[in-house]
Design an enzyme around this catalytic site. Structure first.
Site, short mmCIF file in Angstrom:
data_model
loop_
_atom_site.label_atom_id
_atom_site.label_comp_id
_atom_site.label_asym_id
_atom_site.label_seq_id
_atom_site.Cartn_x
_atom_site.Cartn_y
_atom_site.Cartn_z
N HIS A 124 -17.20 -15.49 -26.93
CA HIS A 124 -17.76 -14.61 -25.91
C HIS A 124 -19.14 -15.11 -25.49
CE1 HIS A 124 -14.63 -11.80 -27.31
NE2 HIS A 124 -14.75 -11.26 -26.11
N LYS A 173 -23.18 -10.81 -26.27
CA LYS A 173 -22.34 -9.89 -27.03
C LYS A 173 -22.96 -9.63 -28.40
CE LYS A 173 -17.54 -8.96 -28.33
NZ LYS A 173 -17.62 -7.60 -27.73
#
Length: 266
Positions: free
Chosen positions: A155, A159
């Site tokens: 990600h 995040k």
């Protein structure tokens, strides 16, 4: 037209959700929220987003807008989501939760709220990921512990939780396929001299960097071969479309906890 409230309006997902609802033929935006003290609070949403005036003010007190909503779409933080679950339950509105990083205590509070209104909660709202979950369960059920299972996810740099909610969904599916509890076989803390891999464990690895929207691999590795199931998300719109689909699906449903497999009929 289903009236939608979107929480965390200034975030990446918040703005994507707003754009998705704006073009929907089945829903309209009745309100948006941001945390108290955020510079968007008190502004018109359109102006805050650098667009034309929309006539929708950004508020910090969710009570102002939840009372007019049939559904709330919530990709925020665990604390904010738990608080919103209580308000949604009081309003008997569908609460669609895409928030990840929820603790067992958070989940218990959400479960209590679901006794009064429908809650659709999923670590990932995309059709492709939910198909991957089903495939993972079937493959895990077909293969024995000679096949080591590893879930690898990537990600963007911002995040804050790991493993991702989607990775945990996939791990749960693999554990269910094998007839075990994920808590008993989860391995996500390898560092240093860890020793050999424990037979039957389900491992997790998290990559963070750049602007990666979301990539998930489920690896079944045995001597001489590997099976890799993969999903790549390149646009957050897939999550926003899935969340709106969940909000619309939940209309008329009774109180309870649902997930995207229910929404998609899987």
């Amino acid at each position: 037209m289903t009236g939608i409230v979107i929480t965390g309006a200034s975030g990446r997902m918040g703005q994507m959700l707003i754009e998705t609802v704006k073009v929907s033929e089945h829903a309209h935006l009745v309100g948006v929220t941001e945390r108290e003290g955020h510079p968007w609070v008190g502004q018109d949403l359109g102006l805050a987003m650098g667009q034309a005036k929309m006539g929708v003010p950004v508020v910090s007190d969710a009570i102002e807008v939840v009372k007019d909503a049939q559904a709330i779409i919530d990709f925020t933080t665990p604390a904010a989501t738990v608080a919103m679950a209580e308000l949604a339950a009081q309003a008997r509105a569908v609460h669609v939760i895409g928030t990840t990083g929820l603790s067992d205590d958070d989940l218990a509070k959400i479960k209590a709220a679901a006794r009064h209104a429908p809650i659709v909660r999923a670590g990932n709202m995309s059709l492709g990921v939910n198909l991957l979950v089903q495939l993972t369960k079937k493959v895990a059920a077909a293969l024995d512990e000679d096949y080591d299972i590893e879930v690898v996810e990537a990600h963007h740099r911002y995040k804050v939780d790991a493993p991702s909610g989607t990775a945990l969904m996939l791990g749960e599916a693999a554990a269910e396929g094998r007839g075990v509890e994920l808590a008993d076989v989860k391995d996500s803390g390898r560092d240093g001299i860890t020793g050999a891999r424990k037979r039957g464990d389900i491992g997790f690895a998290a990559i963070r960097g750049g602007d990666v929207v979301g990539e998930h691999d489920v690896i079944f590795a045995a001597d001489g071969e590997r099976i890799v199931l993969r999903h790549l998300a390149t646009d957050r719109a897939v999550f926003a479309r899935g969340a709106l689909k969940a909000a619309l699906w939940g209309q008329g449903k009774g109180p309870g906890e649902y997930d995207m497999l229910d929404v998609l009929g899987l």
